[in-house]
Design an enzyme around this catalytic site. Sequence first.
Site, mmCIF file in Angstrom:
data_model
loop_
_atom_site.group_PDB
_atom_site.id
_atom_site.type_symbol
_atom_site.label_atom_id
_atom_site.label_comp_id
_atom_site.label_asym_id
_atom_site.label_seq_id
_atom_site.Cartn_x
_atom_site.Cartn_y
_atom_site.Cartn_z
ATOM 1 N N LYS A 184 0.849 -1.207 0.000
ATOM 2 C CA LYS A 184 0.000 0.000 0.000
ATOM 3 C C LYS A 184 0.882 1.255 0.000
ATOM 4 O O LYS A 184 0.619 2.205 -0.729
ATOM 5 C CB LYS A 184 -0.935 -0.013 1.216
ATOM 6 C CG LYS A 184 -2.020 -1.071 1.088
ATOM 7 C CD LYS A 184 -2.815 -1.301 2.366
ATOM 8 C CE LYS A 184 -3.742 -2.499 2.172
ATOM 9 N NZ LYS A 184 -4.539 -2.840 3.352
ATOM 10 N N GLN B 49 -5.035 -1.736 9.535
ATOM 11 C CA GLN B 49 -4.823 -3.027 8.873
ATOM 12 C C GLN B 49 -5.420 -4.164 9.709
ATOM 13 O O GLN B 49 -5.182 -4.253 10.899
ATOM 14 C CB GLN B 49 -3.312 -3.241 8.661
ATOM 15 C CG GLN B 49 -2.966 -4.482 7.881
ATOM 16 C CD GLN B 49 -3.482 -4.447 6.457
ATOM 17 O OE1 GLN B 49 -3.381 -3.450 5.762
ATOM 18 N NE2 GLN B 49 -4.068 -5.550 6.013
ATOM 19 N N ASP C 89 -11.104 2.411 3.589
ATOM 20 C CA ASP C 89 -11.404 1.001 3.314
ATOM 21 C C ASP C 89 -12.896 0.772 3.069
ATOM 22 O O ASP C 89 -13.296 -0.295 2.611
ATOM 23 C CB ASP C 89 -10.990 0.132 4.516
ATOM 24 C CG ASP C 89 -9.579 -0.415 4.370
ATOM 25 O OD1 ASP C 89 -9.116 -0.559 3.220
ATOM 26 O OD2 ASP C 89 -8.950 -0.711 5.403
#
Length: 305
Positions: A54, A98, A122
Amino acid sequence: MAGVVLDGKKVSQEIIAELKPRVKEITKKRGRPPCLAVILVGDDPASQIYVRNKVKACEELGIRSVELRPPANITTDALFEAVDPIVKDKTVDAILVQMPLPKQLRAEEVIPYIVDPFRDVDGFGIHSLGSLVVNRFAPRACTPAGIMQLLHRSKIPIAGKHAVVVGRSDIVGKPMALMLLHENATVTICHSQTRNLAEECKRADILVAAIGRPAAITRDFIKPGAVVIDVGMNRLTDKDVVVPLFAHDLSRLSAFAKNESVLVGDVDPRAMQEMSSAYTPVPGGVGPLTIAMLMVNTVDLAEMH
Ligand code: NDP
């Protein structure tokens, strides 16, 4: 019949290339680039790789990334204290935590505290998920959003088709089903309690497998000519399992001999290739799209701000 490969890597590169001028424009207008903050609790090796990829994607695009890596044993209160500067920093456009989190931390408590709806890159927050249900603009969960991009850009018709999504997680299966529904597919969602799974799957014009069970979707589950999207990413190390799965693919077998592990999806690779009209390979299918869509969400949020 041999299915056409839906090349997720190529589509993800197209998406990234389209973002470059948008990133430049934002940077010019605001005098600073978009910024993504990534919080990785602990040192799970797979999560470390995901985060590295990422951050790499950010670098490629000229997006600023901020990383926070608290130790695995951190308490909820200490985590909230540690993230405070990021949460208060108005130059941070997008925040992600995460997954998975260590056991002592509860995602349903941690995520809403750290990630407000306007930085939910997200698309996992309640506000983003609710917006998806009613089909309003908000960050969309990256993996299913990437699959929609792949279908569109590969000119695969969706309206009126029967789509079967196997898996009902909040981050893949459910948002996937909703996105297909919004595009007028007739959608069936299957899960671990579904009876006659093979029969349900065999009705699919578009079959999406997201269950986390290596090669569980076999030939008997696929209608000839279906489009098969394999979301699964399972690492196999057992030679007795790997060899029969890739008996048709010498290059994968020799890679396995070298690396002692191989990545396989939730669909039997040979069945998918032989039965489908088009399919996503593993690796190189859905995986790269997830990161590209994370970049899209970051840029969308920065533009919105
Ligand atoms: P989860 O474990 O959260 O959900 C799995 C879902 O599959 C559940 O709904 C479960 O049903 C269902 N399921 C499990 N076993 C069966 C079975 N035998 N038959 C039918 N349904 C079953 O997984 P995720 O959604 O997070 O991920 C799914 C897969 O996708 C994993 O392999 C993961 O690694 C991969 N993945 C890949 C990404 C990428 O970028 N390529 C991104 C995200 C995930 P129930 O609800 O009844 O328990």
